[in-house]
Design a protein around this motif. Structure first.
Motif, short mmCIF file in Angstrom:
data_model
loop_
_atom_site.label_atom_id
_atom_site.label_comp_id
_atom_site.label_asym_id
_atom_site.label_seq_id
_atom_site.Cartn_x
_atom_site.Cartn_y
_atom_site.Cartn_z
N GLY A 207 31.42 3.37 -22.84
CA GLY A 207 30.41 3.27 -23.89
C GLY A 207 29.04 2.84 -23.43
O GLY A 207 28.18 2.51 -24.26
N CYS A 208 28.79 2.83 -22.11
CA CYS A 208 27.46 2.49 -21.57
C CYS A 208 26.97 1.13 -22.07
O CYS A 208 25.82 0.98 -22.49
CB CYS A 208 26.44 3.57 -21.91
N GLU A 209 27.87 0.13 -22.05
CA GLU A 209 27.44 -1.22 -22.40
C GLU A 209 26.38 -1.68 -21.43
O GLU A 209 26.40 -1.34 -20.25
CB GLU A 209 28.63 -2.18 -22.38
N VAL A 210 25.44 -2.50 -21.93
CA VAL A 210 24.24 -2.80 -21.15
C VAL A 210 24.57 -3.50 -19.83
O VAL A 210 23.94 -3.23 -18.80
CB VAL A 210 23.25 -3.63 -21.99
N ALA A 211 25.58 -4.40 -19.81
CA ALA A 211 25.93 -5.11 -18.58
C ALA A 211 26.48 -4.15 -17.53
O ALA A 211 26.14 -4.23 -16.35
CB ALA A 211 26.93 -6.22 -18.88
N ALA A 212 27.34 -3.22 -17.97
CA ALA A 212 27.90 -2.23 -17.04
C ALA A 212 26.82 -1.24 -16.60
O ALA A 212 26.79 -0.82 -15.44
CB ALA A 212 29.06 -1.49 -17.70
N PHE A 213 25.94 -0.88 -17.52
CA PHE A 213 24.86 0.06 -17.19
C PHE A 213 23.93 -0.56 -16.16
O PHE A 213 23.49 0.11 -15.22
CB PHE A 213 24.08 0.42 -18.46
N ARG A 214 23.64 -1.85 -16.32
CA ARG A 214 22.80 -2.55 -15.34
C ARG A 214 23.45 -2.51 -13.97
O ARG A 214 22.80 -2.24 -12.95
CB ARG A 214 22.62 -4.01 -15.80
N ALA A 215 24.76 -2.76 -13.91
CA ALA A 215 25.47 -2.81 -12.63
C ALA A 215 25.49 -1.44 -11.95
O ALA A 215 25.28 -1.34 -10.74
CB ALA A 215 26.89 -3.31 -12.85
N VAL A 216 25.73 -0.37 -12.72
CA VAL A 216 25.83 0.95 -12.09
C VAL A 216 24.45 1.44 -11.64
O VAL A 216 24.34 2.13 -10.63
CB VAL A 216 26.49 1.96 -13.06
N VAL A 217 23.39 1.06 -12.35
CA VAL A 217 22.04 1.43 -11.89
C VAL A 217 21.71 0.70 -10.58
O VAL A 217 21.16 1.30 -9.65
CB VAL A 217 20.99 1.10 -12.97
N MET A 218 22.07 -0.57 -10.50
CA MET A 218 21.83 -1.32 -9.26
C MET A 218 22.61 -0.73 -8.10
O MET A 218 22.08 -0.56 -7.00
CB MET A 218 22.20 -2.80 -9.46
N PRO A 234 17.66 -7.46 -2.92
CA PRO A 234 18.43 -7.55 -4.16
C PRO A 234 17.60 -7.96 -5.38
O PRO A 234 17.81 -7.44 -6.47
CB PRO A 234 19.49 -8.62 -3.84
N VAL A 235 16.65 -8.86 -5.19
CA VAL A 235 15.81 -9.30 -6.31
C VAL A 235 14.96 -8.15 -6.82
O VAL A 235 14.82 -7.95 -8.03
CB VAL A 235 14.92 -10.49 -5.90
N ASN A 236 14.39 -7.36 -5.91
CA ASN A 236 13.59 -6.21 -6.31
C ASN A 236 14.43 -5.19 -7.07
O ASN A 236 14.00 -4.61 -8.08
CB ASN A 236 12.95 -5.54 -5.10
N THR A 241 15.79 -2.59 -12.11
CA THR A 241 16.80 -2.18 -13.09
C THR A 241 16.50 -2.78 -14.46
O THR A 241 16.60 -2.09 -15.48
CB THR A 241 18.20 -2.62 -12.61
N ALA A 242 16.14 -4.06 -14.48
CA ALA A 242 15.82 -4.72 -15.76
C ALA A 242 14.64 -4.03 -16.43
O ALA A 242 14.63 -3.81 -17.65
CB ALA A 242 15.51 -6.20 -15.52
N PHE A 243 13.63 -3.66 -15.64
CA PHE A 243 12.46 -2.99 -16.19
C PHE A 243 12.84 -1.63 -16.78
O PHE A 243 12.41 -1.27 -17.88
CB PHE A 243 11.41 -2.81 -15.09
N GLY A 257 24.50 -9.58 -23.27
CA GLY A 257 24.92 -8.99 -22.01
C GLY A 257 23.74 -8.74 -21.10
O GLY A 257 23.82 -8.95 -19.88
N TYR A 258 22.62 -8.29 -21.66
CA TYR A 258 21.40 -8.05 -20.88
C TYR A 258 20.85 -9.38 -20.35
O TYR A 258 20.48 -9.51 -19.18
CB TYR A 258 20.37 -7.34 -21.74
N GLN A 259 20.81 -10.39 -21.21
CA GLN A 259 20.25 -11.69 -20.80
C GLN A 259 21.07 -12.31 -19.67
O GLN A 259 20.51 -12.82 -18.69
CB GLN A 259 20.21 -12.62 -22.01
N LEU A 260 22.40 -12.27 -19.81
CA LEU A 260 23.25 -12.86 -18.76
C LEU A 260 23.22 -12.03 -17.48
O LEU A 260 23.41 -12.57 -16.40
CB LEU A 260 24.68 -13.00 -19.28
N SER A 261 23.00 -10.72 -17.61
CA SER A 261 22.93 -9.88 -16.41
C SER A 261 21.67 -10.18 -15.61
O SER A 261 21.62 -9.96 -14.41
CB SER A 261 22.94 -8.40 -16.81
#
Length: 261
Positions: A207-218, A234-236, A241-243, A257-261
């Motif tokens: 379902g493209c949850e934001v936490a999983a989406f963040r991880a796969v983009v990274m 890693p910080v960059n 990804t957040a941007f 999920g976005y905030q904790l990621s």
């Protein structure tokens, strides 16, 4: 508000005694709503794009910063909903015309996976646990199981996130070890492409949850940098990804999920 409205379904979550339907009201109100309905009113599972006509009792969610409103109402506001309510009666259900919508395909695949698990497993609680661990879908779990995970401080493993992607990535890397021998070594040229394809497929089905989406983009950025032999910070990568997620959906800023990621 009470009356008969037509809803275009975005998503449906089915719990043991009720279902939660999110969708757009297309007659009169033209707004998004979250509707709770008893399971006995539904004849089958609904997917993205399906249309239903039903009698609803709706409550308008007024924009407010007050901390005295219910947490779920504040959550709905941040998700862009204008109404919440209950279904009092169902008149008609129509299957969506466009069967190739990505979200519809994702929901259908996830449902088929759950049905396959139910057929393979003889224990209902085992099926609920595996569904929660693999798909992040806790809707079928009973209250006792959810409380056990919460009291044990393990609720996070029931939400698909970077941990799941990391475990899956490690398992896939191990699966490629036998290919390092002849005559399969030529396939290693496509290792990163295959890994990314499988990882994105997993995120798509869940379902493209934001936490999983963040991880796969990274992970995608890291693997592409590795392929082009570029150094990565890693910080960059995290902030890039957040941007990207923030530009794609500004409401992500209010997603836990976005905030904790």
């Amino acid at each position: 508000l009470k009356g008969e409205y037509t809803i275009v379904v975005e998503r449906m979550r089915q719990y043991p005694s009720f279902a939660l339907i999110s969708g757009s009201l297309i007659n009169g109100l033209s707004a998004r709503a979250s509707i709770m309905t008893p399971n006995q009113l539904l004849t089958h599972v609904l997917f993205h794009g399906d249309t239903l006509k039903a009698k609803l009792s709706l409550l308008k969610l007024e924009p407010t910063n007050s901390r005295h409103i219910q947490a779920f109402q504040r959550y709905l506001q941040h998700k862009g909903f204008q109404y919440e309510g209950q279904m009092l009666g169902l008149t008609e259900i129509k299957t969506g015309n466009n069967s190739w919508r990505p979200l519809r395909i994702s929901q259908i695949l996830a449902t088929k996976f759950k049905r396959a698990l139910e057929k393979c497993s003889k224990d209902e609680r085992t099926t609920q646990l595996i569904t929660g661990l693999l798909l992040g879908d806790k809707s079928g779990m009973d209250r006792e199981m959810k409380e056990a995970f919460r009291e044990g401080g393990l609720s996070h493993i029931l939400a698909v996130s970077g941990m799941h992607l990391g475990i899956l990535y490690g398992m896939l890397k191990l699966a490629f070890i036998p290919l390092r021998k002849q005559p399969f070594r030529s396939l290693l040229r496509f290792e990163n492409a295959i890994l990314l394809l499988l990882l994105w497929a997993f995120v798509f089905i869940t379902g493209c949850e934001v936490a999983a989406f963040r991880a796969v983009v990274m992970l995608s950025l890291f693997l592409m940098a590795k392929k082009t032999r570029r150094n990565t910070c890693p910080v960059n990568v995290l902030f890039a990804t957040a941007f990207a997620l923030q530009v794609g959906c500004p409401d992500n800023l209010f997603d836990v999920g976005y905030q904790l990621s």
